[in-house]
Design a protein around this motif. Sequence first.
Motif, PDB file in Angstrom:
ATOM      1  N   VAL A  71       0.851  -1.202   0.000  1.00 27.15           N
ATOM      2  CA  VAL A  71       0.000   0.000   0.000  1.00 27.15           C
ATOM      3  C   VAL A  71       0.882   1.245   0.000  1.00 27.15           C
ATOM      4  O   VAL A  71       0.653   2.183  -0.776  1.00 27.15           O
ATOM      5  N   VAL A  72       1.898   1.248   0.844  1.00 24.68           N
ATOM      6  CA  VAL A  72       2.821   2.385   0.888  1.00 24.68           C
ATOM      7  C   VAL A  72       3.548   2.529  -0.447  1.00 24.68           C
ATOM      8  O   VAL A  72       3.721   3.645  -0.960  1.00 24.68           O
ATOM      9  N   ALA A  73       3.946   1.421  -1.055  1.00 28.75           N
ATOM     10  CA  ALA A  73       4.642   1.461  -2.342  1.00 28.75           C
ATOM     11  C   ALA A  73       3.739   2.025  -3.436  1.00 28.75           C
ATOM     12  O   ALA A  73       4.193   2.811  -4.285  1.00 28.75           O
ATOM     13  N   ILE A  74       2.468   1.636  -3.432  1.00 28.67           N
ATOM     14  CA  ILE A  74       1.529   2.157  -4.438  1.00 28.67           C
ATOM     15  C   ILE A  74       1.398   3.662  -4.310  1.00 28.67           C
ATOM     16  O   ILE A  74       1.490   4.402  -5.299  1.00 28.67           O
ATOM     17  N   VAL A  75       1.210   4.142  -3.085  1.00 32.74           N
ATOM     18  CA  VAL A  75       1.079   5.589  -2.856  1.00 32.74           C
ATOM     19  C   VAL A  75       2.362   6.300  -3.280  1.00 32.74           C
ATOM     20  O   VAL A  75       2.318   7.330  -3.955  1.00 32.74           O
ATOM     21  N   TYR A  76       3.505   5.746  -2.910  1.00 28.47           N
ATOM     22  CA  TYR A  76       4.780   6.360  -3.260  1.00 28.47           C
ATOM     23  C   TYR A  76       4.944   6.464  -4.771  1.00 28.47           C
ATOM     24  O   TYR A  76       5.273   7.528  -5.297  1.00 28.47           O
ATOM     25  N   HIS A  77       4.725   5.361  -5.481  1.00 32.26           N
ATOM     26  CA  HIS A  77       4.942   5.376  -6.931  1.00 32.26           C
ATOM     27  C   HIS A  77       3.962   6.307  -7.641  1.00 32.26           C
ATOM     28  O   HIS A  77       4.330   6.963  -8.621  1.00 32.26           O
ATOM     29  N   LEU A  78       2.734   6.381  -7.166  1.00 35.71           N
ATOM     30  CA  LEU A  78       1.774   7.300  -7.782  1.00 35.71           C
ATOM     31  C   LEU A  78       2.150   8.754  -7.537  1.00 35.71           C
ATOM     32  O   LEU A  78       2.026   9.593  -8.432  1.00 35.71           O
ATOM     33  N   THR A  79       2.627   9.064  -6.332  1.00 35.23           N
ATOM     34  CA  THR A  79       3.006  10.453  -6.041  1.00 35.23           C
ATOM     35  C   THR A  79       4.303  10.852  -6.737  1.00 35.23           C
ATOM     36  O   THR A  79       4.543  12.035  -6.961  1.00 35.23           O
ATOM     37  N   GLN A  80       5.137   9.862  -7.099  1.00 40.51           N
ATOM     38  CA  GLN A  80       6.385  10.163  -7.791  1.00 40.51           C
ATOM     39  C   GLN A  80       6.238  10.131  -9.310  1.00 40.51           C
ATOM     40  O   GLN A  80       7.211  10.291 -10.032  1.00 40.51           O
ATOM     41  N   VAL A  97       3.016   0.288 -10.614  1.00 32.92           N
ATOM     42  CA  VAL A  97       1.881   0.040  -9.717  1.00 32.92           C
ATOM     43  C   VAL A  97       1.168  -1.286  -9.985  1.00 32.92           C
ATOM     44  O   VAL A  97       0.755  -1.953  -9.025  1.00 32.92           O
ATOM     45  N   PRO A  98       1.005  -1.745 -11.228  1.00 34.43           N
ATOM     46  CA  PRO A  98       0.348  -3.052 -11.413  1.00 34.43           C
ATOM     47  C   PRO A  98       1.047  -4.194 -10.675  1.00 34.43           C
ATOM     48  O   PRO A  98       0.384  -5.067 -10.116  1.00 34.43           O
ATOM     49  N   LEU A  99       2.372  -4.192 -10.644  1.00 37.77           N
ATOM     50  CA  LEU A  99       3.094  -5.213  -9.887  1.00 37.77           C
ATOM     51  C   LEU A  99       2.755  -5.105  -8.398  1.00 37.77           C
ATOM     52  O   LEU A  99       2.511  -6.121  -7.739  1.00 37.77           O
ATOM     53  N   ASN A 100       2.718  -3.882  -7.877  1.00 38.76           N
ATOM     54  CA  ASN A 100       2.360  -3.692  -6.469  1.00 38.76           C
ATOM     55  C   ASN A 100       0.941  -4.162  -6.184  1.00 38.76           C
ATOM     56  O   ASN A 100       0.672  -4.733  -5.123  1.00 38.76           O
ATOM     57  N   ILE A 101       0.044  -3.960  -7.127  1.00 40.97           N
ATOM     58  CA  ILE A 101      -1.344  -4.399  -6.939  1.00 40.97           C
ATOM     59  C   ILE A 101      -1.422  -5.930  -6.914  1.00 40.97           C
ATOM     60  O   ILE A 101      -2.151  -6.508  -6.100  1.00 40.97           O
ATOM     61  N   VAL A 102      -0.658  -6.586  -7.769  1.00 42.10           N
ATOM     62  CA  VAL A 102      -0.632  -8.056  -7.771  1.00 42.10           C
ATOM     63  C   VAL A 102      -0.089  -8.570  -6.440  1.00 42.10           C
ATOM     64  O   VAL A 102      -0.664  -9.474  -5.822  1.00 42.10           O
ATOM     65  N   LEU A 103       1.008  -7.988  -5.969  1.00 39.86           N
ATOM     66  CA  LEU A 103       1.586  -8.418  -4.698  1.00 39.86           C
ATOM     67  C   LEU A 103       0.649  -8.123  -3.527  1.00 39.86           C
ATOM     68  O   LEU A 103       0.545  -8.925  -2.597  1.00 39.86           O
ATOM     69  N   LEU A 104      -0.041  -6.986  -3.583  1.00 38.49           N
ATOM     70  CA  LEU A 104      -1.025  -6.647  -2.552  1.00 38.49           C
ATOM     71  C   LEU A 104      -2.168  -7.657  -2.556  1.00 38.49           C
ATOM     72  O   LEU A 104      -2.594  -8.136  -1.494  1.00 38.49           O
ATOM     73  N   THR A 105      -2.642  -8.019  -3.740  1.00 42.79           N
ATOM     74  CA  THR A 105      -3.733  -8.990  -3.854  1.00 42.79           C
ATOM     75  C   THR A 105      -3.321 -10.347  -3.293  1.00 42.79           C
ATOM     76  O   THR A 105      -4.092 -10.987  -2.567  1.00 42.79           O
ATOM     77  N   LEU A 106      -2.111 -10.786  -3.585  1.00 41.02           N
ATOM     78  CA  LEU A 106      -1.621 -12.058  -3.046  1.00 41.02           C
ATOM     79  C   LEU A 106      -1.528 -12.011  -1.521  1.00 41.02           C
ATOM     80  O   LEU A 106      -1.921 -12.958  -0.827  1.00 41.02           O
TER      81      LEU A 106
END
Length: 111
Positions: free
Chosen positions: A60-69, A75-84
């Motif tokens: 979740v923190v990584a998604i927010v960070y990458h979107l703000t940067q 982000v799709p990779l972060n979403i897959v890892l978050l879902t798992l």
Amino acid sequence: MPVPEMSHILPWVADHPLWFTRSLGVIDIAGGIGILLPSLFRRVPKLIRYAAIGCASKQVVAIVYHLTQGEPGIVPLNIVLLTLSLFIIWSRTDAGKALFGNRSIGRSASA
């Protein structure tokens, strides 16, 4: 891996101190060990849920960070890892256990 080489793969590494980058790596390894080892050795099963909560929080923190940067491509990779991670958390709840039962890898149904 030295920072100049790592920054070619992960551009954000050059913008942060080395200790920060290394600590993220340690957190990833600890999360993986916390999910994998209790499953393999059938010890401390609650650790799996806590490790998955830590992994989900980091994503979740990584998604927010990458979107703000301005890095939406990762982000799709972060979403897959978050879902798992969320699936692992859910599978360790009563609802997940009711759906999957108490099946264990490597054990027969008659054991």
